[in-house]
Design a protein around this motif. Sequence first.
Motif, mmCIF file in Angstrom:
data_model
loop_
_atom_site.group_PDB
_atom_site.id
_atom_site.type_symbol
_atom_site.label_atom_id
_atom_site.label_comp_id
_atom_site.label_asym_id
_atom_site.label_seq_id
_atom_site.Cartn_x
_atom_site.Cartn_y
_atom_site.Cartn_z
ATOM 1 N N SER A 208 0.822 -1.207 0.000
ATOM 2 C CA SER A 208 0.000 0.000 0.000
ATOM 3 C C SER A 208 0.856 1.258 0.000
ATOM 4 O O SER A 208 0.434 2.299 -0.521
ATOM 5 C CB SER A 208 -0.924 0.003 1.222
ATOM 6 O OG SER A 208 -1.802 -1.103 1.177
ATOM 7 N N GLN B 18 3.925 1.428 -1.503
ATOM 8 C CA GLN B 18 4.558 1.558 -2.815
ATOM 9 C C GLN B 18 3.540 1.685 -3.957
ATOM 10 O O GLN B 18 3.833 2.318 -4.973
ATOM 11 C CB GLN B 18 5.466 0.349 -3.063
ATOM 12 C CG GLN B 18 6.605 0.242 -2.067
ATOM 13 C CD GLN B 18 7.606 -0.841 -2.454
ATOM 14 O OE1 GLN B 18 7.859 -1.069 -3.630
ATOM 15 N NE2 GLN B 18 8.182 -1.498 -1.447
ATOM 16 N N LEU B 19 2.385 1.068 -3.780
ATOM 17 C CA LEU B 19 1.318 1.142 -4.793
ATOM 18 C C LEU B 19 0.040 1.608 -4.104
ATOM 19 O O LEU B 19 -0.879 0.829 -3.845
ATOM 20 C CB LEU B 19 1.084 -0.230 -5.452
ATOM 21 C CG LEU B 19 2.290 -0.867 -6.157
ATOM 22 C CD1 LEU B 19 1.937 -2.281 -6.603
ATOM 23 C CD2 LEU B 19 2.698 -0.026 -7.367
ATOM 24 N N ASP C 151 -2.551 3.130 -4.981
ATOM 25 C CA ASP C 151 -3.829 3.025 -5.699
ATOM 26 C C ASP C 151 -4.209 1.584 -6.043
ATOM 27 O O ASP C 151 -5.169 1.349 -6.774
ATOM 28 C CB ASP C 151 -3.765 3.830 -7.008
ATOM 29 C CG ASP C 151 -3.568 5.322 -6.748
ATOM 30 O OD1 ASP C 151 -4.042 5.807 -5.705
ATOM 31 O OD2 ASP C 151 -2.956 5.993 -7.603
ATOM 32 N N SER C 152 -3.446 0.629 -5.519
ATOM 33 C CA SER C 152 -3.679 -0.757 -5.925
ATOM 34 C C SER C 152 -4.875 -1.395 -5.228
ATOM 35 O O SER C 152 -5.466 -2.348 -5.729
ATOM 36 C CB SER C 152 -2.440 -1.601 -5.654
ATOM 37 O OG SER C 152 -2.177 -1.654 -4.264
ATOM 38 N N VAL D 191 -5.044 -3.044 -9.824
ATOM 39 C CA VAL D 191 -4.076 -2.050 -10.311
ATOM 40 C C VAL D 191 -4.673 -1.245 -11.462
ATOM 41 O O VAL D 191 -5.449 -1.753 -12.271
ATOM 42 C CB VAL D 191 -2.780 -2.742 -10.767
ATOM 43 C CG1 VAL D 191 -2.078 -3.373 -9.577
ATOM 44 C CG2 VAL D 191 -3.058 -3.802 -11.819
ATOM 45 N N VAL E 286 2.237 -3.353 -16.543
ATOM 46 C CA VAL E 286 1.587 -3.223 -15.241
ATOM 47 C C VAL E 286 1.698 -4.529 -14.467
ATOM 48 O O VAL E 286 2.010 -4.535 -13.270
ATOM 49 C CB VAL E 286 0.115 -2.819 -15.425
ATOM 50 C CG1 VAL E 286 -0.637 -2.908 -14.098
ATOM 51 C CG2 VAL E 286 0.019 -1.398 -15.976
ATOM 52 N N ASP F 285 5.435 -5.067 -13.386
ATOM 53 C CA ASP F 285 5.873 -4.162 -12.311
ATOM 54 C C ASP F 285 5.220 -4.524 -10.984
ATOM 55 O O ASP F 285 5.877 -4.502 -9.928
ATOM 56 C CB ASP F 285 5.538 -2.714 -12.685
ATOM 57 C CG ASP F 285 6.367 -2.208 -13.858
ATOM 58 O OD1 ASP F 285 7.368 -2.880 -14.211
ATOM 59 O OD2 ASP F 285 6.015 -1.153 -14.429
ATOM 60 N N THR F 286 3.956 -4.867 -11.018
ATOM 61 C CA THR F 286 3.242 -5.209 -9.778
ATOM 62 C C THR F 286 3.790 -6.497 -9.176
ATOM 63 O O THR F 286 3.998 -6.587 -7.950
ATOM 64 C CB THR F 286 1.737 -5.352 -10.046
ATOM 65 O OG1 THR F 286 1.239 -4.178 -10.674
ATOM 66 C CG2 THR F 286 0.985 -5.591 -8.751
ATOM 67 N N VAL G 118 7.051 -5.736 -7.450
ATOM 68 C CA VAL G 118 6.868 -5.062 -6.162
ATOM 69 C C VAL G 118 6.556 -6.084 -5.084
ATOM 70 O O VAL G 118 7.144 -6.065 -3.984
ATOM 71 C CB VAL G 118 5.747 -4.007 -6.262
ATOM 72 C CG1 VAL G 118 5.342 -3.514 -4.874
ATOM 73 C CG2 VAL G 118 6.188 -2.840 -7.124
#
Length: 338
Positions: free
Chosen positions: A276, A278-279, A281-282, A300, A310, A313-314, A317
């Motif tokens: 949350s 690092q991302l 808006d995920s 995402v 996408v 990258d996800t 992470v």
Amino acid sequence: MIEAVHAVTILIIGLLVVGSFVRYIREVIIKTNKGLYGISLIIRIVFYVVIMALVLSAFHVSVTGILAGSAIGGIVLGLAVQTVASNVLSSVFATSSNTLKFGETISVNSWVWSVETTGKIVEVKTLFSKMLTKDNNVIYLPNSEILGNSVITEYRNDGGSYIYPLNITAQADVPADKILQEIKNNNDFSDIKFFLSTKNGISNTFEALITFDEVTELNEKIARANMALDSAYWNVKSRFNVLGPNSMWEGPENIYPLSIVLNSDVSSEKVIEEVSKQLPDSGVILLARGGSTNTFLAKVKLSGKSMDKVINDTNLVFENIYNKLKAENQPKGDEKKQ
């Protein structure tokens, strides 16, 4: 020899006169009252009987004598003309009872040829009826088979147009109401209406009521109905994702649901917390917890990026966070020695 010439002359002239007269009667009936079309068939049969009687009389054969002949001769003659007589009587009964109407569009489902045939009746003849099919072909149907071995569906006339019901089956892995709404949103059909017909645990059956004027329009309209429902099904399916065994989630536009499985040897709460950060808006959640693995769902945003990037990258992470948390859980050097 003279008798043969007389007989041939009577036959040729008779057929020409009958053909012209019946053609005229049929055209008059078609223009005035199609329901009386069967009269032309009866007139044709009566004239044929008269011609045959005249031909036989040219050979000095007594028709009365034939009719009053021996029982054996009658049986032989009956067997010889059984098929012809059956078709003739069937044509008379079919037209007189309005089972076959000139110009009407029907479907004939016979257990003799096992294939349902849809078309427009363009002519009812003595032995056969002519049908213009939706494939724009003309086929000849034996009258005896139509009347005695077939189920006939007459399509309802709605203000000059006909209604053709088409059943289309789709898998029940997406909501049926969403499919109907998708069809309504993406198609401006004035000639096709869709309904949910039946449901079971595996499939949904939709009924498309197709309005048409000419039977040759049907193939194109059937194709449009099939394509519209198929497109709606896949559009809805692409937005829905299974969340666990009993629930589904419909993703908004440009949101891709990505499920990620990690070993459960790190805290799932820590994973969600770090992701949350690092991302942000995920919208990551813990989807399922197993004995050795945890399954996370990250909703995402594509944000104009390619889906491949996408997803890549996800996943990276999550992998980095997992490795970091696992390393933090490893005992330090001094602790190992103790």
